[in-house]
Scaffold this active site. Sequence first.
Site, PDB file in Angstrom:
ATOM      1  N   ARG A 139       2.508   9.830  -5.346  1.00  0.00           N
ATOM      2  CA  ARG A 139       3.281   8.620  -5.551  1.00  0.00           C
ATOM      3  C   ARG A 139       4.233  10.784  -5.687  1.00  0.00           C
ATOM      4  O   ARG A 139       5.605  10.098  -6.141  1.00  0.00           O
ATOM      5  CB  ARG A 139       3.680   7.437  -5.985  1.00  0.00           C
ATOM      6  CG  ARG A 139       2.417   7.276  -5.546  1.00  0.00           C
ATOM      7  CD  ARG A 139       2.403   5.811  -6.168  1.00  0.00           C
ATOM      8  NE  ARG A 139       3.355   4.340  -5.449  1.00  0.00           N
ATOM      9  CZ  ARG A 139       3.484   2.986  -5.113  1.00  0.00           C
ATOM     10  NH1 ARG A 139       3.378   2.688  -6.662  1.00  0.00           N
ATOM     11  NH2 ARG A 139       4.089   2.702  -4.907  1.00  0.00           N
ATOM     12  N   GLN A 162       5.373  11.037   0.906  1.00  0.00           N
ATOM     13  CA  GLN A 162       6.297   9.797   1.206  1.00  0.00           C
ATOM     14  C   GLN A 162       5.876   9.055   2.024  1.00  0.00           C
ATOM     15  O   GLN A 162       5.568   8.157   2.040  1.00  0.00           O
ATOM     16  CB  GLN A 162       7.295  10.014   0.644  1.00  0.00           C
ATOM     17  CG  GLN A 162       9.231   8.445   0.597  1.00  0.00           C
ATOM     18  CD  GLN A 162      10.119   9.017   0.026  1.00  0.00           C
ATOM     19  OE1 GLN A 162       9.791   9.984   0.188  1.00  0.00           O
ATOM     20  NE2 GLN A 162      10.776   8.208  -0.716  1.00  0.00           N
ATOM     21  N   ASP A 175       2.432   7.009   1.898  1.00  0.00           N
ATOM     22  CA  ASP A 175       2.465   6.368   0.567  1.00  0.00           C
ATOM     23  C   ASP A 175       2.658   4.958   0.934  1.00  0.00           C
ATOM     24  O   ASP A 175       3.272   4.553   1.613  1.00  0.00           O
ATOM     25  CB  ASP A 175       2.911   6.621  -0.420  1.00  0.00           C
ATOM     26  CG  ASP A 175       3.592   5.856  -1.285  1.00  0.00           C
ATOM     27  OD1 ASP A 175       2.763   5.235  -1.548  1.00  0.00           O
ATOM     28  OD2 ASP A 175       4.014   5.911  -1.997  1.00  0.00           O
ATOM     29  N   SER A 184       3.510   2.043  -1.142  1.00  0.00           N
ATOM     30  CA  SER A 184       4.986   1.927  -1.806  1.00  0.00           C
ATOM     31  C   SER A 184       5.381   1.616  -0.155  1.00  0.00           C
ATOM     32  O   SER A 184       6.036   0.017   0.191  1.00  0.00           O
ATOM     33  CB  SER A 184       6.161   3.440  -1.648  1.00  0.00           C
ATOM     34  OG  SER A 184       5.211   3.965  -3.147  1.00  0.00           O
ATOM     35  N   TYR A 191       4.531   4.198 -11.529  1.00  0.00           N
ATOM     36  CA  TYR A 191       3.095   2.889 -12.291  1.00  0.00           C
ATOM     37  C   TYR A 191       3.865   2.672 -13.705  1.00  0.00           C
ATOM     38  O   TYR A 191       4.707   3.277 -14.472  1.00  0.00           O
ATOM     39  CB  TYR A 191       1.802   2.451 -11.970  1.00  0.00           C
ATOM     40  CG  TYR A 191       0.981   2.403 -10.960  1.00  0.00           C
ATOM     41  CD1 TYR A 191       0.461   2.054 -10.667  1.00  0.00           C
ATOM     42  CD2 TYR A 191       1.116   3.650 -10.067  1.00  0.00           C
ATOM     43  CE1 TYR A 191       0.387   1.445  -9.160  1.00  0.00           C
ATOM     44  CE2 TYR A 191       0.225   3.882  -9.183  1.00  0.00           C
ATOM     45  CZ  TYR A 191      -0.321   2.636  -8.910  1.00  0.00           C
ATOM     46  OH  TYR A 191      -0.919   2.975  -7.601  1.00  0.00           O
TER      47      TYR A 191
END
Length: 363
Positions: free
Chosen positions: A119, A124, A127, A130, A225
């Site tokens: 991440r 991005q 991902d 997300s 996380y």
Amino acid sequence: MKIGILRETKDKRIALIPDTIRKVKKELGVDILMEQGAGVAASFPDVTYEENTQILSRGDVLAQADMICSVHPLEEDELAQLQKECWLISLFQPFADETITNRLMEKGFQAFSLDMIPRTTLAQSMDVLSSMASIAGYRAVLTAAQHLPRYLPMMITAAGSIRPAKVLVLGAGVAGLQAIATARRMGAMVEAFDVRKAAKEEVESLGAKFVEVEGAKDDTAAGGYAVAQSEDFIKRQRAEVQARATKCDILITTAQVRGRKAPILVPATTVEQMKPGSVVVDLAASTGGNCELTQDNQVIQHKGVTIVGDSNLAAGMAQDASVLFSNNLFNFLKILFKDKQFQPDADNEIIRSAWITRPTKEA
């Protein structure tokens, strides 16, 4: 190479949508095999795929594909129908299923797990976690509003004034921030808590109040996380959460620790002190839940409080969830191909992280 796309059996999403398939064929030079009806549940009927795919039976896709891309991993009996050395791309969640890597390797399959993509800024656009978390955060507020027996915004009417609902969000990651933004847009008063001090600025930029508890462990290396905290911090955290929860109308929890059970942030005693009619939406339900009373994939009532346990809210918005998943998958596929040839580079950090069946050098 032939890439197979199947109808998901566990939810309504589809791994690749028609617009993305056009780009996959043009830029990567692959053929796409699609199971008949695979996209219907996500509002993408077969006619939207016909121009760029071969529409086949499920069995034929499994038998002919060189690579299978899916949201959820295939069942064991379907793995047996694949060609030897078929490549697999899915959300295998090896942190949750420690046996998956060895099982795939024993069967001769190579696999990339999309949830293992780092991440980072560089990754991005790939991902998936997300993307799905953003939808889940949005959906969490709508779900809570549906169960809440009152308005979210302030209402001034001839019959009297209604105060705005109070929303408390625990965890200000992607899902939490989207929940905050959505609740604010709907007119609620919002507070948010996160162990990461870096989240304060983001929370406040969305118009919410940031609740701080001092003494949290640093989490800069946790990849987005939460990290396990000390028992002393957890006690102080629970006390602060309880004080805020007893005054809120909606409580949304999002905290998960990768590879471990979700931390209990809302014990039963806290729920029992919440106002009748209050709603808890627990997005960490699949890993045990942040609320002690949460039951995964269940909506329960406990002393007047509704508790919704659902870690897969994104699947409830199947069309847009499929669009985002498809874009993430395409961006990942692009780095696996070079000059329209499938050439995964083990030196690429993103590929190396996701390649869960790659043999070690020692082996």
